[in-house]
Design a protein around this motif. Sequence first.
Motif, PDB file in Angstrom:
ATOM      1  N   PHE A 355      27.617 -20.839 -26.205  1.00  0.00           N
ATOM      2  CA  PHE A 355      27.008 -20.592 -24.897  1.00  0.00           C
ATOM      3  C   PHE A 355      25.793 -21.483 -24.623  1.00  0.00           C
ATOM      4  O   PHE A 355      24.727 -21.033 -24.238  1.00  0.00           O
ATOM      5  CB  PHE A 355      26.597 -19.110 -24.832  1.00  0.00           C
ATOM      6  N   GLY A 356      25.937 -22.781 -24.844  1.00  0.00           N
ATOM      7  CA  GLY A 356      24.838 -23.721 -24.617  1.00  0.00           C
ATOM      8  C   GLY A 356      24.027 -24.015 -25.860  1.00  0.00           C
ATOM      9  O   GLY A 356      23.424 -25.093 -25.970  1.00  0.00           O
ATOM     10  N   GLY A 357      24.019 -23.079 -26.797  1.00  0.00           N
ATOM     11  CA  GLY A 357      23.272 -23.298 -28.033  1.00  0.00           C
ATOM     12  C   GLY A 357      23.705 -24.541 -28.786  1.00  0.00           C
ATOM     13  O   GLY A 357      22.858 -25.313 -29.268  1.00  0.00           O
ATOM     14  N   PRO A 358      25.011 -24.796 -28.917  1.00  0.00           N
ATOM     15  CA  PRO A 358      25.434 -26.014 -29.628  1.00  0.00           C
ATOM     16  C   PRO A 358      24.903 -27.294 -28.999  1.00  0.00           C
ATOM     17  O   PRO A 358      24.488 -28.220 -29.704  1.00  0.00           O
ATOM     18  CB  PRO A 358      26.963 -25.946 -29.548  1.00  0.00           C
ATOM     19  N   GLN A 359      24.905 -27.347 -27.652  1.00  0.00           N
ATOM     20  CA  GLN A 359      24.402 -28.547 -26.995  1.00  0.00           C
ATOM     21  C   GLN A 359      22.910 -28.726 -27.259  1.00  0.00           C
ATOM     22  O   GLN A 359      22.427 -29.842 -27.480  1.00  0.00           O
ATOM     23  CB  GLN A 359      24.678 -28.484 -25.497  1.00  0.00           C
ATOM     24  N   GLY A 360      22.172 -27.620 -27.248  1.00  0.00           N
ATOM     25  CA  GLY A 360      20.746 -27.698 -27.547  1.00  0.00           C
ATOM     26  C   GLY A 360      20.495 -28.224 -28.942  1.00  0.00           C
ATOM     27  O   GLY A 360      19.601 -29.049 -29.171  1.00  0.00           O
ATOM     28  N   MET A 361      21.304 -27.786 -29.892  1.00  0.00           N
ATOM     29  CA  MET A 361      21.123 -28.206 -31.277  1.00  0.00           C
ATOM     30  C   MET A 361      21.520 -29.660 -31.502  1.00  0.00           C
ATOM     31  O   MET A 361      20.863 -30.389 -32.250  1.00  0.00           O
ATOM     32  CB  MET A 361      21.926 -27.302 -32.207  1.00  0.00           C
ATOM     33  N   VAL A 362      22.615 -30.089 -30.872  1.00  0.00           N
ATOM     34  CA  VAL A 362      23.036 -31.494 -31.031  1.00  0.00           C
ATOM     35  C   VAL A 362      21.915 -32.430 -30.589  1.00  0.00           C
ATOM     36  O   VAL A 362      21.629 -33.444 -31.239  1.00  0.00           O
ATOM     37  CB  VAL A 362      24.326 -31.777 -30.236  1.00  0.00           C
ATOM     38  N   ALA A 363      21.273 -32.079 -29.482  1.00  0.00           N
ATOM     39  CA  ALA A 363      20.191 -32.935 -28.978  1.00  0.00           C
ATOM     40  C   ALA A 363      19.036 -33.010 -29.951  1.00  0.00           C
ATOM     41  O   ALA A 363      18.512 -34.101 -30.236  1.00  0.00           O
ATOM     42  CB  ALA A 363      19.717 -32.426 -27.623  1.00  0.00           C
ATOM     43  N   CYS A 364      18.616 -31.870 -30.496  1.00  0.00           N
ATOM     44  CA  CYS A 364      17.448 -31.929 -31.387  1.00  0.00           C
ATOM     45  C   CYS A 364      17.797 -32.616 -32.707  1.00  0.00           C
ATOM     46  O   CYS A 364      16.946 -33.282 -33.303  1.00  0.00           O
ATOM     47  CB  CYS A 364      16.839 -30.546 -31.610  1.00  0.00           C
ATOM     48  N   GLU A 365      19.050 -32.508 -33.141  1.00  0.00           N
ATOM     49  CA  GLU A 365      19.424 -33.249 -34.346  1.00  0.00           C
ATOM     50  C   GLU A 365      19.450 -34.751 -34.078  1.00  0.00           C
ATOM     51  O   GLU A 365      19.285 -35.558 -35.001  1.00  0.00           O
ATOM     52  CB  GLU A 365      20.778 -32.765 -34.864  1.00  0.00           C
ATOM     53  N   ARG A 366      19.640 -35.138 -32.803  1.00  0.00           N
ATOM     54  CA  ARG A 366      19.582 -36.565 -32.462  1.00  0.00           C
ATOM     55  C   ARG A 366      18.185 -37.117 -32.713  1.00  0.00           C
ATOM     56  O   ARG A 366      18.016 -38.185 -33.312  1.00  0.00           O
ATOM     57  CB  ARG A 366      19.993 -36.774 -31.004  1.00  0.00           C
ATOM     58  N   TRP A 367      17.142 -36.398 -32.262  1.00  0.00           N
ATOM     59  CA  TRP A 367      15.819 -36.988 -32.487  1.00  0.00           C
ATOM     60  C   TRP A 367      15.360 -36.835 -33.935  1.00  0.00           C
ATOM     61  O   TRP A 367      14.590 -37.664 -34.429  1.00  0.00           O
ATOM     62  CB  TRP A 367      14.767 -36.516 -31.495  1.00  0.00           C
ATOM     63  N   ILE A 368      15.869 -35.852 -34.647  1.00  0.00           N
ATOM     64  CA  ILE A 368      15.628 -35.809 -36.099  1.00  0.00           C
ATOM     65  C   ILE A 368      16.204 -37.074 -36.739  1.00  0.00           C
ATOM     66  O   ILE A 368      15.573 -37.733 -37.583  1.00  0.00           O
ATOM     67  CB  ILE A 368      16.276 -34.551 -36.715  1.00  0.00           C
TER      68      ILE A 368
END
Length: 775
Positions: A355-368
């Motif tokens: 429910f949107g959580g996966p997209q939020g996580m993919v983005a933050c793992e990008r800047w990590i």
Amino acid sequence: MNKQSDISLATLHAPTRHDSGPKHVTGTAEYIDDMIEPVGTMHAYLGLSTKPHAEILGMNLDAVRSAPGVIGVLTAEDIPGENDVSPSHKHDEPIFAVGEVQFWGQPVFAVIAETREAARRAAQLAKIDYRDRPWIADVRAGQAAGGKLVTEPLKLERGEVDAALTSAPRRARGAVTIGGQDHFYLEGQIAFAVPGEDEDVTIHSSTQHPSEVQLMVAQVLGIRHNAVTVNVRRMGGGFGGKETQGNLFAAVAALAAKKWNRACKIRPDRDDDMQATGKRHDFVVDYDVGYDESGRILAVDAVYGARGGFSSDLTGPVTDRALFHADNAYWYPAVRVRSEPLYTNTVSNTAFRGFGGPQGMVACERWIEDIAYALGKDTLDIRKANFYGTDTDNVTPYHQVVEDNIVHRVVDELEASSDYQARRRAIIDFNKTSTVLKKGIALTPVKFGISFTATWYNQAGALVHVYKDGSIHLSHGGTEMGQGLYIKVAQVVADAFGVNLDTVKIMATSTGKVPNTSATAASSGSDLNGMAAWDACEQIKSRMLAHAAKLHDADEADCHWVTGGLNVGRKHIPFAELAASAYLNRVQLSAAGFYKTPKIHWDRATGRGHPFYYFAYGASVSEVTIDTLTGEYTVDRVDILHDVGKSLNPAVDMGQIEGGFIQGMGWLTTEELVWDDKGQLRTHAPSTYKIPLASDVPPIFNVRIAEWSVNREPTIGRSKAVGEPPFMLAISVVEALGMAVASMADYKKAPQLDTPVTPERVLMGVERMKTARGA
């Protein structure tokens, strides 16, 4: 009734097979399309638009009406109530388009015929004249067109973001495109309506939200909710795609059933199902992140643009939850994240597992990832450096304190058990000498909040009957889509009464038995319905115990529930005997249970609150091999350690973890949605849309439950939700592919792979690395 009964928990926490498992494998499980149809059952089929955005100048349906077997046609003019099935307050999703169409595949009319094939063929005979209007295809096109929104955006902010960015020694700026996903449930959308007397209508619907279907059908027919009964025995998969998308089909079937006073069924082909129903939102996230020389994040500023589609649907709460998970497991001293839920001329996107959580996580793992490659460090080191603390550095962007943080232990245990460090060193050595094949490995964490952020949905009801022979009838508001909810709640009831599981009869979900149900979504099915059922059991048990004490002239304190029945002093009364005795003495053996999640609150206007009851944690390690000449790759090994609290049913939970990971891997690697330049979805069938196959399962797939974990909150059996959190474990596959690609430039440049990471994107990434190396 303040604590759960102190009886044997063997039934509750035992690995128990799915209640419908034998029926699934033998083909005897009854789905809606298997139900015996009453004589005279009609069949409906939708007529869909062939323009992405256009004015309807005229519509000639004469050929449709005169086609063989056709009974009639439904358009917006045939709707006695409201022409709307939107789950939002905006009422912006018509059943049938009026005046204009806003996406290719939008329903314009429905054909009602004696057979499904006759309806399907007749639907193709309509002649509709259109005048084209400009159309918006995706996130970037929506932004370029002025950024029209389908619902209200959200901003979460904490700390002095601008100052922290300005003073940060280093910055990571960029954008990541995150693809959508089709639900691809095995059982497609379907509804079967049977008219009753007066205003009554009974709907058999493949829906995760029976009460919403009830509401929508009542709204469309212009009647009250109590005239509509919605039944759901099981679904052949849902994944969020049947939370709101079933509304349309149930409404059309009900309209036809009441208009012609005959039963009506509607089931679209897979192609039309995929074109006319919503999907996971694809995102483009623009970010600016400040960090120091050690890799510690100092500030985050990001905008989450999402393709909402033509109507609001659930885009608001989905994009909200993306922001709620923009941190994953990481502490941001200063943070500002904003959603941009954009209007596009595509089908209205909707709920999907996470429910949107996966997209939020993919983005933050990008800047990590960006930070790690800029500093020449392992991405795991950067992750660890930024984990939430347990006493400080533990406030989320929405100002909830993380009180149950176990991510350190989960990651450390998995790092050791998977032999991550030695394998990473071996992979780096391999890549030095291998010219064509390159390997990658990555370990990623998951911290996922559990509860509906729409606080009122965090409630559930259940109805439990004990019959005089000691058999038990169980109904609750949760729906079964293959995830094992029914068996878990049945285990709760069997455990509460201390009886064998086969004593409990699991009944279909029905709005006529349990009213005002919440959607089976947000991973809360077991939490909510399990506690509601337990509450009902405790009410009945208290009456039975009082009866036994009175009958045997004993003190209630000397009566104890045990496996098999009740001990009154030294005398054991078997459960069936006690039930018969209670009946003869006019003791009520039925109860309606209820539960509402405590402690949660959320103020969207201020972006502050405590929206989640608790967090579920997990971690995964993925190892991959890519072919640098073709972009093809294999996922060679996956290791997972996942937190489900004290598992209600380890067998079911293991299945959810394994299945969630594979579905997440499909989203991130092979499941690509493609619209052509005319606005039509071209990936609308198994021939063009690739979900994972059995052959895509990693040959080495080690999955463990963190058996030491116990939910600190008093959930049912101290368990934790398991439906959605494992989905995001698959992010480790993307990160591992990124490492393999980055090896082509000696790991000195971030790979920055957009998703899905198809072989084409891997090959393009390899070519970028070659260019960077040459420069």
